[in-house]
Design a protein around this motif. Structure first.
Motif, PDB file in Angstrom:
ATOM      1  N   MET A  62       0.815  -1.005  -0.052  1.00 51.31           N
ATOM      2  CA  MET A  62      -0.104  -0.057   0.066  1.00 51.31           C
ATOM      3  C   MET A  62       0.697   1.410  -0.186  1.00 51.31           C
ATOM      4  SD  MET A  62      -3.390  -0.404   1.905  1.00 51.31           S
ATOM      5  CE  MET A  62      -4.201  -2.126   2.096  1.00 51.31           C
ATOM      6  N   ALA A  63       2.073   1.262  -0.470  1.00 49.34           N
ATOM      7  CA  ALA A  63       2.900   2.436  -0.314  1.00 49.34           C
ATOM      8  C   ALA A  63       2.591   3.465  -1.479  1.00 49.34           C
ATOM      9  CB  ALA A  63       4.250   1.887  -0.645  1.00 49.34           C
ATOM     10  N   ASN A  64       1.924   2.805  -2.449  1.00 44.86           N
ATOM     11  CA  ASN A  64       1.521   3.823  -3.633  1.00 44.86           C
ATOM     12  C   ASN A  64       0.094   4.079  -3.596  1.00 44.86           C
ATOM     13  OD1 ASN A  64       3.328   5.583  -4.875  1.00 44.86           O
ATOM     14  ND2 ASN A  64       3.977   3.963  -6.343  1.00 44.86           N
ATOM     15  N   ASP A  65      -0.499   4.521  -2.671  1.00 43.85           N
ATOM     16  CA  ASP A  65      -2.164   4.563  -2.828  1.00 43.85           C
ATOM     17  C   ASP A  65      -2.471   5.746  -3.495  1.00 43.85           C
ATOM     18  OD1 ASP A  65      -4.179   3.314  -1.842  1.00 43.85           O
ATOM     19  OD2 ASP A  65      -4.474   4.322   0.032  1.00 43.85           O
ATOM     20  N   ARG A  66      -3.300   5.225  -4.346  1.00 40.66           N
ATOM     21  CA  ARG A  66      -3.534   6.773  -5.460  1.00 40.66           C
ATOM     22  C   ARG A  66      -4.506   7.798  -4.819  1.00 40.66           C
ATOM     23  NH1 ARG A  66      -6.017   3.440 -10.839  1.00 40.66           N
ATOM     24  NH2 ARG A  66      -4.098   1.997 -10.980  1.00 40.66           N
ATOM     25  N   GLY A  67      -5.276   7.724  -3.642  1.00 40.40           N
ATOM     26  CA  GLY A  67      -5.584   8.929  -2.948  1.00 40.40           C
ATOM     27  C   GLY A  67      -4.679   9.596  -2.163  1.00 40.40           C
ATOM     28  N   GLN A  68      -3.468   9.153  -1.781  1.00 38.52           N
ATOM     29  CA  GLN A  68      -2.623  10.006  -1.162  1.00 38.52           C
ATOM     30  C   GLN A  68      -1.756  10.913  -2.132  1.00 38.52           C
ATOM     31  OE1 GLN A  68      -0.081   7.209   0.661  1.00 38.52           O
ATOM     32  NE2 GLN A  68      -1.334   6.748   2.138  1.00 38.52           N
ATOM     33  N   THR A  69      -1.704  12.194  -1.365  1.00 34.33           N
ATOM     34  CA  THR A  69      -0.948  13.201  -2.004  1.00 34.33           C
ATOM     35  C   THR A  69       0.419  13.578  -1.120  1.00 34.33           C
ATOM     36  OG1 THR A  69      -2.336  15.097  -1.351  1.00 34.33           O
ATOM     37  CG2 THR A  69      -2.583  13.926  -3.693  1.00 34.33           C
ATOM     38  N   GLN A  70       1.412  14.226  -1.611  1.00 35.05           N
ATOM     39  CA  GLN A  70       2.513  14.512  -0.851  1.00 35.05           C
ATOM     40  C   GLN A  70       2.621  15.867  -0.758  1.00 35.05           C
ATOM     41  OE1 GLN A  70       6.442  12.895  -1.919  1.00 35.05           O
ATOM     42  NE2 GLN A  70       7.436  13.782  -0.157  1.00 35.05           N
ATOM     43  N   ALA A  71       2.558  16.493   0.491  1.00 35.03           N
ATOM     44  CA  ALA A  71       2.664  18.009   0.462  1.00 35.03           C
ATOM     45  C   ALA A  71       4.174  18.495   0.437  1.00 35.03           C
ATOM     46  CB  ALA A  71       2.054  18.353   1.918  1.00 35.03           C
ATOM     47  N   ALA A  72       4.136  19.741  -0.055  1.00 38.85           N
ATOM     48  CA  ALA A  72       5.283  20.405  -0.401  1.00 38.85           C
ATOM     49  C   ALA A  72       5.921  20.664   0.973  1.00 38.85           C
ATOM     50  CB  ALA A  72       5.629  21.491  -1.070  1.00 38.85           C
ATOM     51  N   VAL A  73       7.237  20.675   1.267  1.00 41.50           N
ATOM     52  CA  VAL A  73       8.083  20.944   2.473  1.00 41.50           C
ATOM     53  C   VAL A  73       8.401  22.346   2.390  1.00 41.50           C
ATOM     54  CG1 VAL A  73       9.845  20.423   4.099  1.00 41.50           C
ATOM     55  CG2 VAL A  73       8.367  18.667   2.877  1.00 41.50           C
ATOM     56  N   LEU A  74       8.330  23.323   3.096  1.00 43.58           N
ATOM     57  CA  LEU A  74       8.997  24.650   3.212  1.00 43.58           C
ATOM     58  C   LEU A  74      10.411  24.779   3.722  1.00 43.58           C
ATOM     59  CD1 LEU A  74       8.689  27.776   2.726  1.00 43.58           C
ATOM     60  CD2 LEU A  74       8.120  27.818   5.119  1.00 43.58           C
ATOM     61  N   ILE A  75      11.457  24.943   2.495  1.00 40.38           N
ATOM     62  CA  ILE A  75      12.688  24.796   3.029  1.00 40.38           C
ATOM     63  C   ILE A  75      13.226  26.157   3.430  1.00 40.38           C
ATOM     64  CG2 ILE A  75      15.176  24.384   2.216  1.00 40.38           C
ATOM     65  CD1 ILE A  75      13.351  21.932   2.211  1.00 40.38           C
ATOM     66  N   ALA A  76      12.938  27.356   2.807  1.00 37.95           N
ATOM     67  CA  ALA A  76      13.149  28.763   3.190  1.00 37.95           C
ATOM     68  C   ALA A  76      12.279  29.593   2.912  1.00 37.95           C
ATOM     69  CB  ALA A  76      14.732  28.870   2.618  1.00 37.95           C
ATOM     70  N   ALA A  77      12.340  30.943   3.562  1.00 39.87           N
ATOM     71  CA  ALA A  77      11.608  31.942   3.139  1.00 39.87           C
ATOM     72  C   ALA A  77      12.436  33.045   3.049  1.00 39.87           C
ATOM     73  CB  ALA A  77      10.442  32.386   4.252  1.00 39.87           C
ATOM     74  N   ILE A  78      12.825  33.824   1.854  1.00 41.30           N
ATOM     75  CA  ILE A  78      13.691  34.721   1.816  1.00 41.30           C
ATOM     76  C   ILE A  78      12.895  36.111   1.553  1.00 41.30           C
ATOM     77  CG2 ILE A  78      15.327  35.676   0.104  1.00 41.30           C
ATOM     78  CD1 ILE A  78      14.482  32.016  -0.154  1.00 41.30           C
ATOM     79  N   ILE A  79      13.402  37.140   2.685  1.00 39.74           N
ATOM     80  CA  ILE A  79      12.414  38.168   2.947  1.00 39.74           C
ATOM     81  C   ILE A  79      13.122  39.368   2.797  1.00 39.74           C
ATOM     82  CG2 ILE A  79      10.839  36.704   4.575  1.00 39.74           C
ATOM     83  CD1 ILE A  79      12.190  38.118   6.825  1.00 39.74           C
ATOM     84  N   LEU A  80      12.463  40.606   2.942  1.00 42.78           N
ATOM     85  CA  LEU A  80      13.188  41.838   3.185  1.00 42.78           C
ATOM     86  C   LEU A  80      12.836  42.416   4.368  1.00 42.78           C
ATOM     87  CD1 LEU A  80      12.110  43.098  -0.483  1.00 42.78           C
ATOM     88  CD2 LEU A  80      14.335  42.482   0.086  1.00 42.78           C
ATOM     89  N   PRO A  81      13.566  43.528   4.833  1.00 44.34           N
ATOM     90  CA  PRO A  81      13.333  43.977   6.038  1.00 44.34           C
ATOM     91  C   PRO A  81      12.050  44.263   6.430  1.00 44.34           C
ATOM     92  CG  PRO A  81      15.513  45.000   5.106  1.00 44.34           C
ATOM     93  CD  PRO A  81      14.703  44.152   4.003  1.00 44.34           C
ATOM     94  N   HIS A  82      11.294  44.852   5.545  1.00 41.68           N
ATOM     95  CA  HIS A  82       9.803  45.299   5.822  1.00 41.68           C
ATOM     96  C   HIS A  82       8.954  44.104   6.121  1.00 41.68           C
ATOM     97  CE1 HIS A  82       9.437  45.013   1.533  1.00 41.68           C
ATOM     98  NE2 HIS A  82       8.159  44.809   1.653  1.00 41.68           N
ATOM     99  N   HIS A  83       9.371  42.938   5.718  1.00 38.97           N
ATOM    100  CA  HIS A  83       8.521  41.689   6.077  1.00 38.97           C
ATOM    101  C   HIS A  83       8.622  41.462   7.459  1.00 38.97           C
ATOM    102  CE1 HIS A  83       9.065  40.777   1.716  1.00 38.97           C
ATOM    103  NE2 HIS A  83       7.851  40.939   1.597  1.00 38.97           N
ATOM    104  N   LYS A  84       7.341  40.957   7.884  1.00 37.09           N
ATOM    105  CA  LYS A  84       7.213  40.746   9.473  1.00 37.09           C
ATOM    106  C   LYS A  84       7.005  39.408   9.614  1.00 37.09           C
ATOM    107  CE  LYS A  84       8.050  45.060  10.733  1.00 37.09           C
ATOM    108  NZ  LYS A  84       9.250  45.369  10.582  1.00 37.09           N
ATOM    109  N   VAL A  85       8.060  38.613   9.938  1.00 37.38           N
ATOM    110  CA  VAL A  85       7.789  37.145  10.124  1.00 37.38           C
ATOM    111  C   VAL A  85       8.095  36.786  11.656  1.00 37.38           C
ATOM    112  CG1 VAL A  85       8.442  34.843   9.204  1.00 37.38           C
ATOM    113  CG2 VAL A  85       8.389  36.685   7.663  1.00 37.38           C
ATOM    114  N   THR A  86       7.257  36.214  12.436  1.00 37.09           N
ATOM    115  CA  THR A  86       7.496  35.973  13.621  1.00 37.09           C
ATOM    116  C   THR A  86       8.294  34.525  14.149  1.00 37.09           C
ATOM    117  OG1 THR A  86       5.359  34.831  13.946  1.00 37.09           O
ATOM    118  CG2 THR A  86       5.368  37.154  14.510  1.00 37.09           C
ATOM    119  N   GLY A  87       8.162  33.744  12.924  1.00 39.17           N
ATOM    120  CA  GLY A  87       8.699  32.459  13.257  1.00 39.17           C
ATOM    121  C   GLY A  87       8.866  31.608  11.761  1.00 39.17           C
TER     122      GLY A  87
END
Length: 69
Positions: free
Chosen positions: A1-26
């Protein structure tokens, strides 16, 4: 059952590249990189995406995300 057709893999966030005016708390497990200007932001995004073989998404507020998955 490793390749179940109903399953999808979500993307993993590796990095966020921001500018000084962006406010990111975590960023959880992701890298958070602050560039000094838009030119450096684009360059860092490209270099990081290439290094981790990730995909790039630009958000409407100007942040770049590097995703893998």
């Amino acid at each position: 059952m490793a390749n179940d057709r109903g399953q999808t893999q979500a993307a993993v966030l590796i990095a966020a590249i921001i500018l000084p005016h962006h406010k990111v708390t975590g960023s959880g497990q992701a890298f958070l990189v602050e560039a000094k200007d838009e030119e450096e932001q684009k360059k860092l995004t490209t270099e990081l995406a290439k290094a981790v073989k990730g995909d790039v998404t630009r958000l409407s507020n100007g942040m770049y995300l590097v995703l893998r998955g």
